[in-house]
Structures are given as structure tokens and as C-alpha cells.
Design an enzyme around this catalytic site. Structure first.
Site, short mmCIF file in Angstrom:
data_model
loop_
_atom_site.label_atom_id
_atom_site.label_comp_id
_atom_site.label_asym_id
_atom_site.label_seq_id
_atom_site.Cartn_x
_atom_site.Cartn_y
_atom_site.Cartn_z
N SER A 97 0.85 -1.20 0.00
CA SER A 97 0.00 0.00 0.00
C SER A 97 0.88 1.24 0.00
CB SER A 97 -0.89 0.01 1.25
OG SER A 97 -1.55 1.26 1.40
N TYR B 138 -3.34 -1.12 10.10
CA TYR B 138 -3.27 -1.43 8.67
C TYR B 138 -2.02 -0.80 8.06
CZ TYR B 138 -4.44 -1.58 3.71
OH TYR B 138 -4.40 -1.78 2.35
#
Length: 241
Positions: A135, A148
Site C-alpha cells: 500500500s 493497517y
């Protein structure tokens, strides 16, 4: 990697980025296997793409990860591409009463599962490629998704090491680095204003054709090449309100 004539396992291949990868790899003349917890969702993808192969598997359970590998080894021993895509995102704060349980779920799914699967699948003699989905938040975290963001930073670090480790086995390691996209990751409607998955998929396949091993799009391209000061400023800008 060659973009066609592969046999590919995509974890979390029934939704979001995983579904986009599933569709495109099928269009590129590959055999695609997807796994997920919910059989009904897998069946919906099967109805849309009849050639896809499905396997029900809860990746948060160690025994089910082992069973998935054993099933592949027995029935699809020619599998040559593993795509570690499955992940969960929770909007949490350390002050939440359920923070610890939420944290454990994210760490298990986003870190333990792909590391375990990788350690299993590198034993397949046919394996030529591992693709890990990280990400843009691996570079500059978003405090509303603190765990996350941290798991993706961990996974990027692991991916860099893995690329070096697997050179001797001639296994290519490719990192897919998405920005925020219009998916239901983290919750329905949270990312509606972001770019479409289809635009992202089109871009990363162009990069695959160019032979790149770090595939970016939009803001993740900027973050990959940003200086430390740029990342600090980006973090401040994201949290200015």
C-alpha cells in the site's frame, strides 16, 4: 513475468483489487484460482468468470492455510504464481475498547497469513513468481488506520528482503503498491471518491509489460520516490484537520 499461460493463485480474489486481478489475468489467458472465506461470494465470481477455480479458505486460520497449500500441491502442482492480495483494514484507535482484538485480526490476515503462505509455496518446484500487495500507506501512514498502515510497512520491508532471498531460486518477487481506490476496503462508501480499480489494473499491467517489479499508481508513485521530508509533510497534510 510472462503475462499469459500461467497458473495463478490470488488470495482475496473475489473482491476489490483481487477481483480486478482475477478478471485481467483471465483475459490474458491464464488459469486463475481464487480463495476466500465465503463460498457464496466465490460462486458469484465463478458465475461471472466460468473458467475461474475456487477454494473456500479462511486465511486467518493456520490449519486452513496449510490445507490450501496441500490442496494446490495435490491438484495444481504446476501453479507458478502466488499473489498475496488478501487483507483487511479497520478504522480504529488505540483508545477503543476492542482495539486489541481488532489489532490481532489485522496482523494475522495482513502479515502472518501471507508470510506463512509464502514459506509454504516456495516449496513448489513450479513457482516462478510471488506478487505481494502492499500500500502507499507503507510509506506514510494514515492515523485512522494505524495498524493497517503498519502491517503494510512491515509487508513492504519483507517483500524487499524476499526479492533478495529468492534470487537464488530464480523466483521473481513483484510488489503491487496501490493508493486508496474505490473499493469497500475498511467499509462501504469510505473510498468512493478515489480512482477506480479498473484504472489501477490497467496501469499496473502496463508496468508488468515493462518488466517493473514495483508497480505503483497515482499517489503511491509519488510516495515511492518521495524524500523523508516530503513524507513528513504528506503525513502532516493528511492529518491537518
Amino acid at each position: 513475468m510472462n503475462l499469459s499461460n500461467n497458473k495463478i493463485l490470488i488470495t482475496g480474489g473475489a473482491s476489490g483489487i483481487g477481483l480486478g486481478l482475477t478478471q485481467r489475468f483471465i483475459e490474458e489467458n491464464n488459469t486463475v484460482i481464487i480463495c476466500g472465506r465465503r463460498e457464496s461470494v466465490l460462486n458469484e465470481v465463478k458465475a461471472q468468470f466460468p473458467s475461474v477455480l475456487t477454494k473456500v479458505c479462511d486465511l486467518s486460520v493456520e490449519a486452513e492455510r496449510v490445507s490450501l497449500y496441500e490442496w494446490i500441491k495435490e491438484n495444481h502442482s504446476d501453479l507458478n504464481v502466488l499473489i498475496n492480495n488478501a487483507g483487511i483494514q479497520k478504522w480504529v484507535s488505540v483508545t477503543d475498547a476492542d482495539f486489541y482484538e481488532s489489532m490481532k485480526a489485522e496482523i494475522t490476515t495482513n502479515i502472518e497469513a501471507p508470510l506463512h503462505l509464502t514459506s509454504l509455496f516456495v516449496n513448489l518446484k513450479s513457482l516462478t513468481t510471488v506478487m505481494n500487495v502492499t500500500s502507499g500507506l507503507a510509506f506514510s501512514p494514515f492515523a485512522k488506520v494505524p495498524v493497517y498502515s503498519a502491517t503494510k510497512a512491515f509487508f513492504r520491508s519483507f517483500t524487499l528482503s524476499l526479492r533478495h532471498i529468492l534470487k537464488s531460486k530464480n523466483i521473481e518477487v513483484i510488489e503491487i503498491i496501490p493508493p486508496a481506490l474505490n473499493t469497500d476496503l475498511g467499509g462501504v462508501g469510505l473510498h468512493d471518491a478515489h480512482p477506480s480499480v479498473s484504472s489501477f489494473i490497467e496501469s499496473i499491467f502496463e508496468q508488468l509489460k515493462e518488466g517493473k517489479d514495483e508497480l505503483t499508481f497515482g499517489t503511491s508513485e509519488t510516495r515511492l520516490h518521495a524524500s523523508a521530508e516530503d513524507l513528513r509533510n504528506h503525513f502532516k497534510a493528511m492529518h491537518s484537520n
